[in-house]
Design a protein around this motif. Structure first.
Motif, PDB file in Angstrom:
ATOM      1  N   LYS A  94      -2.345   0.119 -11.530  1.00 43.21           N
ATOM      2  CA  LYS A  94      -2.835  -0.748 -12.597  1.00 43.21           C
ATOM      3  C   LYS A  94      -4.057  -1.560 -12.204  1.00 43.21           C
ATOM      4  O   LYS A  94      -4.804  -2.007 -13.053  1.00 43.21           O
ATOM      5  N   SER A  95      -4.270  -1.799 -10.913  1.00 44.30           N
ATOM      6  CA  SER A  95      -5.388  -2.640 -10.482  1.00 44.30           C
ATOM      7  C   SER A  95      -5.970  -2.091  -9.183  1.00 44.30           C
ATOM      8  O   SER A  95      -5.343  -1.252  -8.515  1.00 44.30           O
ATOM      9  N   PRO A  96      -7.154  -2.559  -8.798  1.00 39.02           N
ATOM     10  CA  PRO A  96      -7.745  -2.099  -7.533  1.00 39.02           C
ATOM     11  C   PRO A  96      -6.891  -2.415  -6.303  1.00 39.02           C
ATOM     12  O   PRO A  96      -6.964  -1.724  -5.302  1.00 39.02           O
ATOM     13  N   SER A  97      -6.047  -3.441  -6.384  1.00 34.60           N
ATOM     14  CA  SER A  97      -5.196  -3.757  -5.230  1.00 34.60           C
ATOM     15  C   SER A  97      -4.130  -2.692  -4.992  1.00 34.60           C
ATOM     16  O   SER A  97      -3.550  -2.631  -3.905  1.00 34.60           O
ATOM     17  N   ASP A  98      -3.861  -1.857  -5.996  1.00 35.96           N
ATOM     18  CA  ASP A  98      -2.905  -0.759  -5.824  1.00 35.96           C
ATOM     19  C   ASP A  98      -3.511   0.418  -5.074  1.00 35.96           C
ATOM     20  O   ASP A  98      -2.811   1.383  -4.786  1.00 35.96           O
ATOM     21  N   LEU A  99      -4.798   0.351  -4.779  1.00 40.34           N
ATOM     22  CA  LEU A  99      -5.487   1.482  -4.151  1.00 40.34           C
ATOM     23  C   LEU A  99      -5.804   1.234  -2.680  1.00 40.34           C
ATOM     24  O   LEU A  99      -6.833   1.669  -2.177  1.00 40.34           O
ATOM     25  N   PHE A 100      -4.922   0.533  -1.981  1.00 41.25           N
ATOM     26  CA  PHE A 100      -5.068   0.353  -0.540  1.00 41.25           C
ATOM     27  C   PHE A 100      -4.026   1.201   0.162  1.00 41.25           C
ATOM     28  O   PHE A 100      -2.840   1.138  -0.186  1.00 41.25           O
ATOM     29  N   GLY A 101      -4.462   1.962   1.163  1.00 43.34           N
ATOM     30  CA  GLY A 101      -3.547   2.796   1.916  1.00 43.34           C
ATOM     31  C   GLY A 101      -2.730   1.965   2.886  1.00 43.34           C
ATOM     32  O   GLY A 101      -3.128   0.855   3.253  1.00 43.34           O
ATOM     33  N   PRO A 102      -1.597   2.479   3.336  1.00 41.44           N
ATOM     34  CA  PRO A 102      -0.742   1.725   4.240  1.00 41.44           C
ATOM     35  C   PRO A 102      -1.276   1.658   5.665  1.00 41.44           C
ATOM     36  O   PRO A 102      -0.854   0.823   6.436  1.00 41.44           O
ATOM     37  N   GLY A 103      -2.203   2.537   6.031  1.00 44.74           N
ATOM     38  CA  GLY A 103      -2.657   2.587   7.408  1.00 44.74           C
ATOM     39  C   GLY A 103      -1.687   3.386   8.256  1.00 44.74           C
ATOM     40  O   GLY A 103      -0.644   3.834   7.788  1.00 44.74           O
ATOM     41  N   ALA A 104      -2.019   3.549   9.512  1.00 41.97           N
ATOM     42  CA  ALA A 104      -1.190   4.349  10.412  1.00 41.97           C
ATOM     43  C   ALA A 104      -0.352   3.445  11.303  1.00 41.97           C
ATOM     44  O   ALA A 104      -0.653   2.266  11.480  1.00 41.97           O
ATOM     45  N   GLN A 105       0.700   4.011  11.856  1.00 40.23           N
ATOM     46  CA  GLN A 105       1.498   3.313  12.838  1.00 40.23           C
ATOM     47  C   GLN A 105       0.624   3.050  14.068  1.00 40.23           C
ATOM     48  O   GLN A 105      -0.280   3.834  14.365  1.00 40.23           O
ATOM     49  N   PRO A 106       0.856   1.975  14.782  1.00 45.78           N
ATOM     50  CA  PRO A 106       0.081   1.726  15.999  1.00 45.78           C
ATOM     51  C   PRO A 106       0.208   2.886  16.985  1.00 45.78           C
ATOM     52  O   PRO A 106       1.300   3.423  17.190  1.00 45.78           O
TER      53      PRO A 106
ATOM     54  N   GLY B 124       0.813  -1.215   0.000  1.00 44.90           N
ATOM     55  CA  GLY B 124       0.000   0.000   0.000  1.00 44.90           C
ATOM     56  C   GLY B 124       0.838   1.253   0.000  1.00 44.90           C
ATOM     57  O   GLY B 124       0.388   2.301   0.422  1.00 44.90           O
ATOM     58  N   SER B 125       2.095   1.157  -0.443  1.00 45.82           N
ATOM     59  CA  SER B 125       2.971   2.319  -0.414  1.00 45.82           C
ATOM     60  C   SER B 125       2.468   3.381  -1.384  1.00 45.82           C
ATOM     61  O   SER B 125       1.661   3.117  -2.260  1.00 45.82           O
ATOM     62  N   LEU B 126       2.983   4.557  -1.213  1.00 42.68           N
ATOM     63  CA  LEU B 126       2.578   5.695  -2.034  1.00 42.68           C
ATOM     64  C   LEU B 126       3.140   5.521  -3.437  1.00 42.68           C
ATOM     65  O   LEU B 126       4.339   5.595  -3.659  1.00 42.68           O
ATOM     66  N   LYS B 127       2.231   5.252  -4.387  1.00 42.52           N
ATOM     67  CA  LYS B 127       2.634   5.052  -5.772  1.00 42.52           C
ATOM     68  C   LYS B 127       2.180   6.239  -6.586  1.00 42.52           C
ATOM     69  O   LYS B 127       1.139   6.807  -6.318  1.00 42.52           O
ATOM     70  N   PRO B 128       2.941   6.587  -7.608  1.00 43.30           N
ATOM     71  CA  PRO B 128       2.454   7.636  -8.507  1.00 43.30           C
ATOM     72  C   PRO B 128       1.237   7.135  -9.273  1.00 43.30           C
ATOM     73  O   PRO B 128       1.007   5.940  -9.422  1.00 43.30           O
ATOM     74  N   LEU B 129       0.471   8.065  -9.776  1.00 41.27           N
ATOM     75  CA  LEU B 129      -0.761   7.743 -10.485  1.00 41.27           C
ATOM     76  C   LEU B 129      -0.507   6.850 -11.693  1.00 41.27           C
ATOM     77  O   LEU B 129      -1.310   5.983 -12.016  1.00 41.27           O
ATOM     78  N   SER B 130       0.624   7.010 -12.336  1.00 44.06           N
ATOM     79  CA  SER B 130       0.942   6.215 -13.530  1.00 44.06           C
ATOM     80  C   SER B 130       1.208   4.746 -13.215  1.00 44.06           C
ATOM     81  O   SER B 130       1.111   3.896 -14.093  1.00 44.06           O
ATOM     82  N   GLU B 131       1.542   4.415 -11.967  1.00 46.80           N
ATOM     83  CA  GLU B 131       1.840   3.033 -11.592  1.00 46.80           C
ATOM     84  C   GLU B 131       0.635   2.275 -11.072  1.00 46.80           C
ATOM     85  O   GLU B 131       0.744   1.097 -10.755  1.00 46.80           O
TER      86      GLU B 131
END
Length: 192
Positions: free
Chosen positions: A59-71, A50-57
């Motif tokens: 490609k699929s819905p799985s690329d649109l998950f955020g990393p979440g916050a630190q505990p 879920g890392s920060l990817k540029p918009l051009s990278e």
């Protein structure tokens, strides 16, 4: 005598604390005391899922998950957003209006020969007409679809056409249009 003792008691009650503070130090000091004040917590997620990817990278819905916050921390919008919301935020970060929210051309009235063009990415597109000149009547909502790309506003006669710009290989999972009075018009009166 009674009135003086009531006034004196009221003065003492206003000055004396009637509650115990919950936190004895400020919350900002708590972060520093834990050792989390110096490093921005989004930096540690740049290589994980879920890392920060540029918009051009993307490609699929799985690329649109955020990393979440630190505990123990509160997530930012960028860290917790998923799906279309994350796509919109990433687009705004790069200066791209993902959903094309600018108004349609209102400098002229659309005709059957020269309609106002509304770009659509899906099977259906909803457009609000406020008349010509703009704001001359209440908003009339028109439903444009790939099967019926042209619609005429019943209030002012403005014609709007949907131009499909989505993926060509998209399959149609939309429900068939419900029967309306327009379905019973003679074929010679259809607009092309």
């Amino acid at each position: 005598m009674f009135s003086r003792s009531v006034i004196a008691a009221a003065r003492r009650a206003a000055v004396a604390p009637t509650f115990r503070p919950v936190a004895r130090r400020a919350f900002s000091a708590s972060v520093v005391a834990r050792g989390g004040g110096g490093k921005h917590h989004a930096e540690s997620h740049e290589t994980g899922p879920g890392s920060l990817k540029p918009l051009s990278e993307i490609k699929s819905p799985s690329d649109l998950f955020g990393p979440g916050a630190q505990p123990g921390t509160v997530p930012t919008d960028l860290e917790q957003a998923t799906g279309l919301e994350r796509l919109e935020i990433l687009g705004k970060m790069e200066g791209v209006d993902i959903f094309d929210m600018k108004p349609l051309d209102a400098s002229r009235m659309g005709t059957m020969e020269n309609p106002i063009i509304a770009k659509g990415y899906g099977e259906e597109h909803y457009v609000g007409c406020t008349g010509f000149p703009a704001d001359s009547h209440v908003t009339m909502w028109l439903t444009l679809s790939r099967e019926r790309p042209l619609e005429r506003c019943t209030e002012c006669g403005n014609v709007i056409k949907m131009e499909y710009v989505g993926p060509e290989d998209a399959h149609s999972d939309a429900q068939p249009d419900a029967k309306t009075m327009a379905d019973f018009v003679k074929p010679e009166y259809y607009y092309n």
